[in-house]
Scaffold this motif. Structure first.
Motif, PDB file in Angstrom:
ATOM      1  N   GLY A 129      58.710  50.221  79.427  1.00  0.00           N
ATOM      2  CA  GLY A 129      58.525  50.628  78.103  1.00  0.00           C
ATOM      3  C   GLY A 129      57.728  49.133  77.323  1.00  0.00           C
ATOM      4  N   ILE A 130      58.474  47.996  77.500  1.00  0.00           N
ATOM      5  CA  ILE A 130      58.140  46.943  76.795  1.00  0.00           C
ATOM      6  C   ILE A 130      56.737  46.382  77.194  1.00  0.00           C
ATOM      7  N   PHE A 131      56.440  46.393  78.721  1.00  0.00           N
ATOM      8  CA  PHE A 131      55.228  45.683  79.013  1.00  0.00           C
ATOM      9  C   PHE A 131      54.198  46.678  79.686  1.00  0.00           C
ATOM     10  N   VAL A 132      54.228  47.944  79.607  1.00  0.00           N
ATOM     11  CA  VAL A 132      53.188  48.968  79.847  1.00  0.00           C
ATOM     12  C   VAL A 132      53.040  49.811  78.978  1.00  0.00           C
ATOM     13  N   LEU A 133      54.242  50.726  78.598  1.00  0.00           N
ATOM     14  CA  LEU A 133      53.830  51.870  77.458  1.00  0.00           C
ATOM     15  C   LEU A 133      53.694  51.403  76.262  1.00  0.00           C
ATOM     16  N   LEU A 134      54.517  50.268  75.797  1.00  0.00           N
ATOM     17  CA  LEU A 134      54.001  49.659  74.392  1.00  0.00           C
ATOM     18  C   LEU A 134      52.698  49.196  74.202  1.00  0.00           C
ATOM     19  N   PRO A 135      52.323  48.317  75.163  1.00  0.00           N
ATOM     20  CA  PRO A 135      50.885  48.006  75.084  1.00  0.00           C
ATOM     21  C   PRO A 135      50.276  49.195  75.028  1.00  0.00           C
ATOM     22  N   PHE A 159      49.078  39.077  65.952  1.00  0.00           N
ATOM     23  CA  PHE A 159      50.146  40.240  65.758  1.00  0.00           C
ATOM     24  C   PHE A 159      49.519  41.218  64.725  1.00  0.00           C
ATOM     25  N   LEU A 160      49.756  42.320  65.347  1.00  0.00           N
ATOM     26  CA  LEU A 160      49.106  43.758  64.692  1.00  0.00           C
ATOM     27  C   LEU A 160      49.545  43.529  63.365  1.00  0.00           C
ATOM     28  N   PRO A 161      50.808  43.462  62.505  1.00  0.00           N
ATOM     29  CA  PRO A 161      50.848  43.271  61.388  1.00  0.00           C
ATOM     30  C   PRO A 161      49.860  42.541  60.335  1.00  0.00           C
ATOM     31  N   ASP A 162      49.635  41.327  60.868  1.00  0.00           N
ATOM     32  CA  ASP A 162      48.712  40.438  60.228  1.00  0.00           C
ATOM     33  C   ASP A 162      47.263  40.867  60.478  1.00  0.00           C
ATOM     34  N   ARG A 163      46.809  41.900  61.125  1.00  0.00           N
ATOM     35  CA  ARG A 163      45.271  42.347  61.458  1.00  0.00           C
ATOM     36  C   ARG A 163      44.777  43.232  60.111  1.00  0.00           C
ATOM     37  N   THR A 164      43.640  43.269  59.982  1.00  0.00           N
ATOM     38  CA  THR A 164      42.957  44.227  58.943  1.00  0.00           C
ATOM     39  C   THR A 164      42.686  45.470  59.779  1.00  0.00           C
ATOM     40  N   TYR A 200      49.313  40.624  75.804  1.00  0.00           N
ATOM     41  CA  TYR A 200      49.224  39.406  75.647  1.00  0.00           C
ATOM     42  C   TYR A 200      49.981  38.993  74.194  1.00  0.00           C
ATOM     43  N   SER A 201      49.791  39.885  73.198  1.00  0.00           N
ATOM     44  CA  SER A 201      50.619  39.859  71.784  1.00  0.00           C
ATOM     45  C   SER A 201      51.984  39.890  72.034  1.00  0.00           C
ATOM     46  N   ILE A 202      52.445  40.998  72.703  1.00  0.00           N
ATOM     47  CA  ILE A 202      53.706  41.326  72.961  1.00  0.00           C
ATOM     48  C   ILE A 202      54.671  39.994  73.679  1.00  0.00           C
ATOM     49  N   VAL A 203      53.864  39.641  74.719  1.00  0.00           N
ATOM     50  CA  VAL A 203      54.626  38.552  75.567  1.00  0.00           C
ATOM     51  C   VAL A 203      54.643  37.404  74.689  1.00  0.00           C
ATOM     52  N   SER A 204      53.620  36.956  73.712  1.00  0.00           N
ATOM     53  CA  SER A 204      53.758  36.129  72.669  1.00  0.00           C
ATOM     54  C   SER A 204      54.813  36.321  71.724  1.00  0.00           C
ATOM     55  N   ALA A 205      55.044  37.825  71.280  1.00  0.00           N
ATOM     56  CA  ALA A 205      55.868  37.852  70.379  1.00  0.00           C
ATOM     57  C   ALA A 205      57.348  37.570  70.925  1.00  0.00           C
ATOM     58  N   LEU A 206      57.442  37.842  72.233  1.00  0.00           N
ATOM     59  CA  LEU A 206      58.746  37.590  72.931  1.00  0.00           C
ATOM     60  C   LEU A 206      58.963  36.108  73.091  1.00  0.00           C
ATOM     61  N   GLY A 207      58.015  35.369  72.596  1.00  0.00           N
ATOM     62  CA  GLY A 207      57.933  33.770  72.772  1.00  0.00           C
ATOM     63  C   GLY A 207      57.917  33.562  74.532  1.00  0.00           C
ATOM     64  N   LEU A 208      57.401  34.267  75.112  1.00  0.00           N
ATOM     65  CA  LEU A 208      57.001  34.164  76.731  1.00  0.00           C
ATOM     66  C   LEU A 208      55.468  33.471  76.880  1.00  0.00           C
ATOM     67  N   PHE A 209      54.713  33.342  75.817  1.00  0.00           N
ATOM     68  CA  PHE A 209      53.431  32.656  75.955  1.00  0.00           C
ATOM     69  C   PHE A 209      53.627  31.245  76.546  1.00  0.00           C
ATOM     70  N   ASN A 210      52.938  30.682  77.532  1.00  0.00           N
ATOM     71  CA  ASN A 210      53.121  29.498  78.211  1.00  0.00           C
ATOM     72  C   ASN A 210      54.505  29.347  78.718  1.00  0.00           C
ATOM     73  N   ASN A 211      54.924  30.364  79.462  1.00  0.00           N
ATOM     74  CA  ASN A 211      56.111  30.451  79.912  1.00  0.00           C
ATOM     75  C   ASN A 211      56.124  31.327  81.363  1.00  0.00           C
ATOM     76  N   LEU A 212      56.679  30.667  82.343  1.00  0.00           N
ATOM     77  CA  LEU A 212      56.589  31.397  83.544  1.00  0.00           C
ATOM     78  C   LEU A 212      57.224  32.568  83.751  1.00  0.00           C
ATOM     79  N   TRP A 213      58.057  32.900  82.821  1.00  0.00           N
ATOM     80  CA  TRP A 213      58.961  34.150  82.460  1.00  0.00           C
ATOM     81  C   TRP A 213      57.837  35.337  82.155  1.00  0.00           C
ATOM     82  N   GLY A 214      56.832  34.797  81.261  1.00  0.00           N
ATOM     83  CA  GLY A 214      55.859  35.402  80.692  1.00  0.00           C
ATOM     84  C   GLY A 214      54.891  36.196  82.017  1.00  0.00           C
TER      85      GLY A 214
END
Ligand SMILES: Nc1ncnc2c1ncn2[C@@H]1O[C@H](COP(=O)(O)OP(=O)(O)OP(=O)(O)O)[C@@H](O)[C@H]1O
Ligand SMILES: [Mg+2]
Lengths: 339, 350, 348
Positions: free
Chosen positions: A55-61, A77-82, B203-217
């Motif tokens: 869900g988090i890493f495939v469907l959501l993206p 981040f999406l909310p900051d985009r125009t 990439y944006s999701i992984v960043s939002a989770l704080g996993l950018f520049n992190n091996l868990w990312g």
């Protein structure tokens, strides 16, 4: 018999001991969970981690990709985009002539599309030919067949980076290829600095790296063809060439179609080994779609994630069509194919 | 011996050479050279000194010019075999080179300088393996870090893949619940969403989770493989449901059924998935390239590609590191080749 | 200990009703056998008792307590599966121990119980083998052993002998009977095989299409089948069924005209003009002419040595006769059959 068994299991027990311990600890809370939620709840529990990650890493993206493709700017981040509506798509398709990438607003995209299209056509054709010939040869009554199969399979496991580096090293000025040609009296040539040779190299190297995999699938298909068909054909005086066209090829067709689609899907997404080998160059002569998306989204001076998302959705659409094609072929193979 | 030759050159029906036999053997021998040749060349090159690497034409084996320490000179000097004016040859050490003239001395009698045209001297060479190529990256570069990062990512991701995928496969094969088919289809549908299509939002999701520049990312997005769930589920479907019922009658909890009954019985499929996962994660490139931008977090693949993309490529180190990067995969290949090839032929998975 | 009661139990899988309204009471220590044709719901019923399936409605009580929502593990029952369902990756000893370990029983007690069960079932020699290294009969003993060590309040056995060859099935059947006598535990046993049912059961439950047709002791069922289905199901070879019409009904005497024209006199039947089915077991028909005998044409003769099985055509209806001893008869010959001494069952 006893001793042999116990020796084996004591080693296994040693390896398993920490796992047993961990799983044992988990058992008590999970028994409690089972009491609370029943067996159906446990099914959900087992499915949960996988579904959460999907869900988090495939469907959501996958879904927010559409939203991304309709926004502009460099914000992450999406909310900051125009919101720009179909603007990114309009930009991608803004061309005076689709045959001439130079006439487009986003000329690198169209260059990448054109390169990828040529790459796919040539690479897929050659890959199928080479894999098929290899499979046919390996299917003959060979001594040490599994050795030869391993020979062709060897590069499949290598990482794309390693593959790229191996060939970059071979194709460079002091490389093995020039050495060989020098022996034949040719002058050394810097292959990867030549637009056409670099393009050819990406095709050749990707075939080198992956043909073993497809050869294997085709070989499995060939070996499933009953030998007595050929014997019957020989009894009828059928010439080998005719036996190939009338027996081998039709019976291999299901496997062949699956391989074609697999090769297609992967060719459209080509990136890793090419990125290391040529970096898309010289110029943009080996710039393919995935690299375009990567660079537009992350690496370029003027990042444009929205544009990258729009391009990736277009590529995704092509892949979905190809995958559905594969599923369709797989089904018809099961229905109408051999047992 | 002749028996072996006869065995290896066995031909159609034991009759004469047919043209297809010639094609077959040409293809096989050519294949052997083309498939293994480049890798062998790479390994050979990785033992050459930087000077030897820059040579053209290259030598097949690693040679270096012999050096001697000569009295009165601080640095060791290169040894050459020089043809002197009187036509005799002598082994001399080069002191310096001015244009086309090389100033040389006799190592045993370093007093007198001899001038020799550079065309009339050839280096005296000996075979030498430049093991520095291997040892230096381990001490001077972040190479050990990269190696550690790669090992960490590979091992962790594989373990999580095995656990998470087998749990899902267990749920999808041994329980009846509403939405089971739906869940299965959803998992298979994710096959259609490769990384290259979703890298920007991921990439944006992984960043939002704080996993950018992190091996868990790097690890987490890769662990729920649809292929893994699929092959494990197919395998678990062949385990009789009565075993699960029997364990329930034996007062086993569902968790115990999973890890004491189903997991041990799924071992062959788990082994296949483990091997593939190791190879996949070890070889991953694009995603780590996106997620990791700090040098000390690079995996081997990222580190190698970044180094090889530098303007001043230090090929002697790159080649050696490439060989090290190949080692695990080559080991897998040597020991498990048969296992993998039959696995692929059986499942069509890669 | 081991009293099981089913009240109005129903089960459906989706839209398909598999068990319709079953009421049954099983006494402690009783050996009850479920028989019925394939797909009639025997396994489903057993699995509901075990707790592996939930009834759609109705109540299930063990020792007076309703256990509808109690999971299988907590019902104190043990089950022997048709496929044995031994854990293939565990040794026989581990297979036996698994259920006990799950109750956190002390190790020495587990060892003692395994030793006792192994002795009883004579499987001591294979305790360290894997199930894959055992013969079918040995596996079957291990499966029973796995149930015994648990000391359950009741044993549930789903066709435990069906994977054995005929000879082994006979001897194991006898052992099972001895085991039941010794353990005095409730046993519920599912089978297709009516010989097993007849020899093992205290009571037999005949099921058809999810309904109980009759419950009774084996001889009850043999002698007084409640309906044509039970009559046909119990007894081997099957009971003969002859169609006919009541021609004349008098007090204590009536005449039935069989389809095909021959007439038969019976002690009493229903009303004149009614269509009836007569049931008569092949063993009860005797050969030989008498004033009330019927004549039939032989179609097949099977000489088994101790007895002879005769297939005959009774004016268009098939009839089977088992005659003791050996007879020199050939297909095509006419024979006379006497039903005078036979108990005759009447079905509508
Ligand atoms: N999980 C299920 N889903 C749907 N229908 C089922 C399921 N399990 C059983 N059935 C149906 O319920 C009916 C009874 O099945 P059951 O297994 O109890 O029969 P049985 O009497 O044990 O037969 P057999 O003697 O062949 O073992 C069958 O018609 C079967 O098709
Ligand atoms: Mg059954």
């Amino acid at each position: 018999m006893r001793t042999h068994n116990s020796g084996k299991s004591s080693l296994g027990a040693l390896v398993m001991a920490p796992i047993h311990f961990l799983m044992g600890i988990l058992d008590a809370p999970l028994r409690w969970l089972q009491r609370a939620t029943g067996i159906g709840g446990m099914a959900a529990f087992f499915l949960m981690p996988n579904m959460l990650i999907f869900g988090i890493f495939v469907l959501l993206p996958f879904f927010i990709n559409f939203a991304y493709s309709m926004t502009g700017g460099t914000a992450l981040f999406l909310p900051d985009r125009t919101f720009v509506g179909a603007g990114q798509y309009a930009r991608l398709f803004d061309c005076r002539s689709y045959l001439d990438p130079g006439s487009c607003a986003e000329d690198t995209f169209w260059t990448a599309v054109k390169n990828t299209a040529w790459f796919v056509v040539l690479q897929v054709t050659l890959m199928i030919l080479v894999s098929l010939v290899t499979a046919l040869i390996l299917n003959r009554d060979l001594a040490a067949r599994s050795f030869w199969r391993a020979v062709f399979f060897f590069p499949v496991l290598l990482s794309p980076v390693v593959v790229g580096l191996i060939w970059k090293w071979i194709l460079q000025r002091q490389g093995l290829l020039n050495f060989g040609l020098y022996g034949l009296g040719f002058d050394p040539h810097v292959w990867l600095n030549d637009r056409n040779w670099a393009f050819a190299a990406t095709i050749g190297v990707s075939i080198w790296a992956h043909m073993g995999f497809y050869t294997l699938i085709l070989l499995a298909g060939l070996q499933a063809i009953p030998k007595d068909l050929y014997e019957a054909a020989e009894m009828d005086g059928t010439r080998p060439a005719r036996a190939f066209w009338r027996i081998t090829l039709p019976l291999l067709m299901p496997n062949l179609l699956v391989v074609v689609v697999l090769v297609l899907i992967r060719a459209v997404q080509i990136f890793d080994e090419v990125y290391v080998l040529t970096g898309g160059g010289p110029g943009t002569s080996t710039l393919y779609l995935t690299q375009y998306i990567y660079e537009t989204g992350f690496a370029a001076q003027l990042r444009n994630p929205g544009l990258a998302a729009a391009a990736s959705i277009l590529m995704g659409a092509v892949l979905v069509v190809l995958t559905l094609l594969q599923l369709g072929l797989g089904r018809s193979e099961k229905k109408g194919g051999r047992k | 011996m002749s028996g072996i030759v006869r065995f290896l050159t066995r031909r159609r029906g034991g009759k004469g050479w047919h043209w297809t036999d010639i094609v077959t053997w040409a293809w096989l021998i050519g294949g052997l050279l083309v498939m293994f040749g480049p890798a062998v060349w790479l390994v050979g090159s990785s033992f050459k000194s930087p000077a030897a690497l820059a040579e053209f034409p290259p030598t097949i084996l690693p040679y270096v010019t012999q050096k001697v320490t000569v009295e009165g000179y601080d640095k060791p000097l290169d040894l050459y075999e020089a043809t002197l004016e009187d036509g005799s040859t002598a082994v001399l050490a080069e002191v310096r080179r001015i244009g086309v003239v090389s100033q040389m001395v006799d190592p045993k009698d370093p007093g007198e300088i001899v001038k020799v045209n550079i065309a009339k001297r050839t280096p005296v060479r000996e075979m030498s393996f430049a093991t520095d190529n291997y040892t230096e990256p381990f001490t001077h570069f972040d190479f050990v870090r990269y190696l550690w990062n790669s090992v960490f990512v590979t091992v962790t991701a594989t373990l999580i893949t095995l656990v998470v995928n087998s749990m899902a496969a267990f749920a999808l094969s041994k329980y009846e619940f509403r939405g089971r088919t739906m869940a299965m289809l959803l998992i298979l549908a994710t096959l259609m969403v490769p990384l290259s299509v979703i890298m920007v939002p991921l990439y944006s999701i992984v960043s939002a989770l704080g996993l950018f520049n992190n091996l868990w990312g790097v690890i987490l997005p890769t662990v729920a493989t649809p292929t893994g769930v699929f092959i494990l589920r197919q395998y678990m479907l062949t385990i009789p449901d009565e075993l699960v019922d029997a364990a329930r009658m034996d007062k086993a909890s569902e968790w115990q059924i999973y890890w004491r009954i189903i997991l041990p019985l799924t071992a062959p499929a788990l082994a296949v998935l483990a091997i593939f996962s190791v190879v996949w994660r070890w070889n991953d490139f694009l995603w780590p390239l996106i997620v990791l931008s700090r040098k000390e977090l690079y995996t081997l693949q990222v580190g190698l590609s970044i180094y090889s993309g530098e303007l001043n490529v230090q090929w002697h180190f790159i080649l050696a590191m490439t060989v090290v990067t190949m080692i695990p995969v080559v080991l897998v290949f040597i020991f498990l080749q048969r296992f993998i090839t039959t696995g692929i032929a059986g499942t069509g998975l890669k | 200990m081991g009293h099981i009661k089913l009240t109005n139990v129903k089960k459906s899988f989706g839209a398909v009703d598999v068990i319709h309204d079953v009421n049954l009471e099983i006494e402690d220590g009783e050996f009850v056998v479920f028989v019925g044709p394939s797909g009639c719901g025997k396994s489903t019923l057993l699995r509901m008792i075990a707790g592996l399936d939930r009834p759609t409605s109705g109540d299930l009580a063990i020792d007076g307590k309703v256990v509808n929502t109690v999971p299988a593990a907590d019902r104190g029952l043990a089950m022997v599966f048709q496929s044995y369902a031994l854990y293939p990756h565990m040794s026989v000893r581990q297979n036996l121990a698994f259920g006990l370990e799950n109750t956190r029983m002390p190790k020495d007690e587990i060892a003692a119980r395994i030793a006792e069960a192994a002795r009883m079932l004579e499987i001591e020699a294979y305790l360290d083998r894997r199930p894959g290294q055992l013969s079918g009969g040995q596996r079957q003993r291990v499966a029973i052993g796995r149930a015994i060590v648990r000391r359950p309040v009741a044993f549930l056995l789903d066709e435990p002998l069906s994977n054995l060859d005929a000879e082994l099935r006979g001897s194991t059947r006898a052992e099972l009977a001895a085991l039941h006598a010794r353990l005095a535990a409730t046993m519920i046993y599912v089978t297709h095989d009516q010989v097993e049912a007849m020899t093992l059961a205290d009571r037999i439950v005949v099921l058809r299409a999810g309904r109980i047709e009759q419950v009774g002791t084996p001889l009850d069922l043999y002698n007084r089948p409640a309906n044509r289905f039970v009559a046909g199901f119990i007894g081997s070879p099957h009971m003969n069924f002859l169609e006919g019409t009541v021609e004349a009904a008098g007090p204590g005497r009536s005449v039935v005209a069989l389809a095909g024209g021959q007439k038969l006199e019976l002690p009493s039947t229903g009303m004149a003009g009614a269509r009836v089915t007569l049931g008569v077991r092949p063993h009860h028909i005797t050969l030989g002419r008498s004033e009330s005998s019927l004549s039939a044409k032989l179609t097949l003769v099977e000489a088994l040595g101790a007895e002879t099985v005769l297939h005959a055509d009774l004016s268009g209806q098939k009839i089977l006769v088992v005659a003791p001893g050996q007879h020199d008869l050939a297909p095509g010959e006419s024979i006379d059959l006497s039903l005078a001494a036979a108990p005759i069952h009447l079905f509508d």
